[in-house]
Design a protein around this motif. Structure first.
Motif, PDB file in Angstrom:
ATOM      1  N   THR A  62       0.815  -1.216   0.000  1.00 18.26           N
ATOM      2  CA  THR A  62       0.000   0.000   0.000  1.00 18.26           C
ATOM      3  C   THR A  62       0.852   1.271   0.000  1.00 18.26           C
ATOM      4  N   TYR A  63       2.143   1.104  -0.194  1.00 20.16           N
ATOM      5  CA  TYR A  63       3.042   2.266  -0.152  1.00 20.16           C
ATOM      6  C   TYR A  63       2.877   3.104  -1.413  1.00 20.16           C
ATOM      7  N   VAL A  64       2.858   4.416  -1.237  1.00 18.56           N
ATOM      8  CA  VAL A  64       2.813   5.347  -2.368  1.00 18.56           C
ATOM      9  C   VAL A  64       3.886   6.414  -2.162  1.00 18.56           C
ATOM     10  N   SER A  65       4.436   6.909  -3.259  1.00 16.82           N
ATOM     11  CA  SER A  65       5.511   7.883  -3.168  1.00 16.82           C
ATOM     12  C   SER A  65       5.588   8.714  -4.441  1.00 16.82           C
ATOM     13  N   LEU A  66       5.960   9.977  -4.283  1.00 19.22           N
ATOM     14  CA  LEU A  66       6.224  10.858  -5.424  1.00 19.22           C
ATOM     15  C   LEU A  66       7.713  11.196  -5.517  1.00 19.22           C
ATOM     16  N   ASP A  67       8.537  10.420  -4.818  1.00 21.94           N
ATOM     17  CA  ASP A  67       9.982  10.623  -4.848  1.00 21.94           C
ATOM     18  C   ASP A  67      10.585   9.776  -5.961  1.00 21.94           C
ATOM     19  N   ASP A  68      11.085  10.414  -7.000  1.00 26.46           N
ATOM     20  CA  ASP A  68      11.563   9.640  -8.156  1.00 26.46           C
ATOM     21  C   ASP A  68      12.789   8.788  -7.822  1.00 26.46           C
TER      22      ASP A  68
END
Length: 128
Positions: free
Chosen positions: A106-112
């Motif tokens: 369920t992890y989400v991230s906007l760190d490329d």
């Protein structure tokens, strides 16, 4: 050969809409979070949206919240980004990327920096 292939970009007038697609081959969606990123001319790449490996969670950059929607079709192994109410400042190359989910479905991230596999990008130009 595993691939991440974006499509659907183009030229659109302000206020218009586009749907970007990210087709995956050699990767199975339940094992990867999928992120959309963009890079405008002369600017750094920024995170736009992400959907978790489980598909349960999504996240959006403040600049696109309420206008863009991320979704996916597991049967087609494809992730979509619906772009509505487009503005000239949305002009950029849009990239799709995958992050191995490991034990974090369920992890989400906007760190490329956290993403492992990238497509070649699809250009979006918003102009009258």
């Amino acid at each position: 050969q595993s691939q991440v292939v974006e499509s659907g970009g183009g030229l659109v007038q302000p206020g218009g809409s586009l749907r970007l697609s990210c087709a995956l081959s050699g990767f199975q969606l339940p094992h990867y979070a999928t992120g959309w990123f963009r890079q405008a001319p002369g600017k750094e790449r920024e995170g736009v949206s992400c959907i978790s490996a489980s598909g349960e969670r999504t996240i959006y950059a403040d600049s696109v919240k309420g206008r863009f929607t991320i979704s996916r079709d597991r049967a087609k192994n494809t992730v979509y980004l619906q772009l509505n109410s487009l503005k000239p400042e949305d002009t950029a190359i849009y990239y799709c990327a995958l992050r191995r989910s490991g034990t974090q479905p369920t992890y989400v991230s906007l760190d490329d920096d956290e993403y492992d596999y990238w497509g070649q990008g699809t250009p979006v130009t918003v102009s009258s």
